[in-house]
Design an enzyme around this catalytic site. Structure first.
Site, short mmCIF file in Angstrom:
data_model
loop_
_atom_site.label_atom_id
_atom_site.label_comp_id
_atom_site.label_asym_id
_atom_site.label_seq_id
_atom_site.Cartn_x
_atom_site.Cartn_y
_atom_site.Cartn_z
N HIS A 86 -8.58 -3.16 -5.97
CA HIS A 86 -8.36 -3.37 -4.58
C HIS A 86 -9.44 -2.41 -3.66
O HIS A 86 -10.07 -1.75 -4.43
CB HIS A 86 -7.29 -2.54 -3.78
CG HIS A 86 -7.29 -3.17 -2.51
ND1 HIS A 86 -7.24 -2.56 -1.10
CD2 HIS A 86 -6.10 -4.15 -2.31
CE1 HIS A 86 -6.98 -3.23 -0.40
NE2 HIS A 86 -6.18 -4.19 -0.81
N LYS A 117 0.85 -0.83 -0.16
CA LYS A 117 0.16 -0.13 -0.47
C LYS A 117 0.98 1.00 0.26
O LYS A 117 2.03 1.31 -0.58
CB LYS A 117 -0.88 0.19 1.12
CG LYS A 117 -1.80 -1.46 1.16
CD LYS A 117 -2.61 -1.17 1.90
CE LYS A 117 -3.40 -2.51 2.19
NZ LYS A 117 -4.92 -2.98 2.68
P1 13P Z 1 -4.21 -6.13 6.14
O1 13P Z 1 -3.11 -7.98 5.68
O2 13P Z 1 -3.07 -5.31 6.15
O3 13P Z 1 -5.64 -6.53 6.82
O4 13P Z 1 -4.63 -5.68 4.37
C1 13P Z 1 -5.08 -6.96 3.91
C2 13P Z 1 -5.01 -6.04 1.99
O5 13P Z 1 -5.70 -5.58 1.89
C3 13P Z 1 -4.47 -7.16 0.99
O6 13P Z 1 -4.15 -6.35 -0.06
#
Ligand code: 13P
Length: 251
Positions: free
Chosen positions: A95, A12
Site C-alpha cells: 500500500h 487502515k
Molecule cells: P480512501 O478510500 O479513504 O481514499 O482510501 C483508499 C485506500 O487507500 C484504500 O487502500
C-alpha cells in the site's frame, strides 16, 4: 471470461474491537445475497475477532501487511503463517502508505507476494503514482514499472492468484477520485502489460481494482469501465451502511 467483482475494505488504523463488533453485527446480516466478493481488512489486533464473526458467511478476511519471512527476530512484524492461522484469505501488499511511511520497496513487495502465495494467502498488490508524477505525465511509466518489479520471477499460475489495486496517491483520502476514464486508462494498460509479458488468458483472469476516494456515489461509474473489477476502499468502508452500499452496487 467474466471476472467476479471484488470490493475490499481497508480499514487502515481505524475501528477498535467494539467498533469492529458493531460493524459486523450490522453489516453481516445483509451480505447473504451479495454477488460481489467482499473482503474486510481490519487492523491486526481485530483479525481474530472478525474471523470468529464472519465464519460461515461469504465475507472474507484480509490483513493490511505482513513480513515475508516465516518467523524470526523481526520485532513488530507478523508472518504469513500467522495470518493463515487466523485464518486470513487475503493480504494487502505494498500500500502507498507503507511505501511512503515505512520504506516498503518494490523488492520487498515482490518477496511478500511470493511468500503470501506460498502460504495460500491471496495478495492485493497496490500500485499508484503521486500528484507530481501525474502532473509530469510519468504516471503510466511509473505504474507499469511498479507492476513489473512486483511480478519479478512470478509465474503465470501464481499471477492468476494475484489481485492488483491501482490507487493514485493523490486520490487517497482526499475526496478527489480519478475520473472513471483515467482509472480505466491505467488499469487497461496494466492488463495489456500482463497480456504482453505473460499471455492473454492470464490477463483476462487477473482482477484489477481501483482505490482512492471510492464512495457509494461513484462506484457505479467506475465499475462501468471494462477493466475495473472492483474497489479497494478506505474511508467509506469504515461504516456498515456506506460499505454495504458499495458492496451492493450491482443490486
Ligand atoms: P480512501 O478510500 O479513504 O481514499 O482510501 C483508499 C485506500 O487507500 C484504500 O487502500
Amino acid at each position: 471470461m467474466s471476472r467476479r467483482p471484488l470490493i475490499a475494505g481497508n480499514w487502515k488504523m481505524n475501528n477498535n474491537k467494539r467498533e469492529t463488533l458493531d460493524f459486523l453485527a450490522s453489516f453481516l446480516p445483509k451480505t447473504e445475497k451479495l454477488t460481489a466478493e467482499v473482503v474486510i481488512c481490519p487492523p491486526f489486533t481485530n483479525l481474530y475477532t472478525a474471523a470468529d464473526k464472519i465464519k460461515g458467511t461469504a465475507v472474507k478476511l484480509g490483513a493490511q501487511n505482513m513480513h515475508w519471512e516465516e518467523e524470526g527476530a523481526f520485532t513488530g512484524e507478523v508472518s504469513p503463517g500467522m495470518l493463515k492461522e487466523i485464518p486470513c484469505d487475503y493480504v494487502i501488499i505494498g500500500h502507498s502508505e507503507r511505501r511512503q511511511y515505512f520504506a516498503e520497496m518494490d523488492d520487498t513487495v515482490n518477496k511478500k507476494i511470493k511468500s503470501a502465495l506460498r502460504y495460500g494467502l491471496l495478495p492485493i498488490v497496490c500500485v499508484g503514482e503521486s500528484l507530481v508524477q501525474r502532473e509530469e505525465g510519468t504516471t503510466m511509466a511509473w505504474v507499469l514499472s511498479q507492476v513489473e518489479k512486483a511480478l519479478k520471477d512470478i509465474t503465470s499460475e501464481q499471477l492468476e492468484q494475484i489481485v492488483f489495486a491501482y490507487e493514485p496517491i493523490w486520490a487517497i483520502g482526499t475526496g478527489k477520485t480519478a475520473s472513471a476514464a483515467d482509472a480505466q486508462e491505467v488499469i487497461g494498460a496494466i492488463r495489456k502489460k500482463i497480456a504482453k509479458d505473460y499471455n492473454q488468458d492470464v490477463a483476462e483472469k487477473v482482477r484489477i481494482l481501483y482505490g482512492g476516494s471510492v464512495k457509494p456515489e461513484n462506484i457505479k461509474e467506475l465499475m462501468g469501465e471494462a477493466d475495473i473489477d472492483g474497489a479497494l476502499v478506505g474511508g467509506a468502508s469504515l461504516k456498515p451502511d456506506s460499505f454495504y452500499a458499495l458492496c451492493s452496487f450491482q443490486h
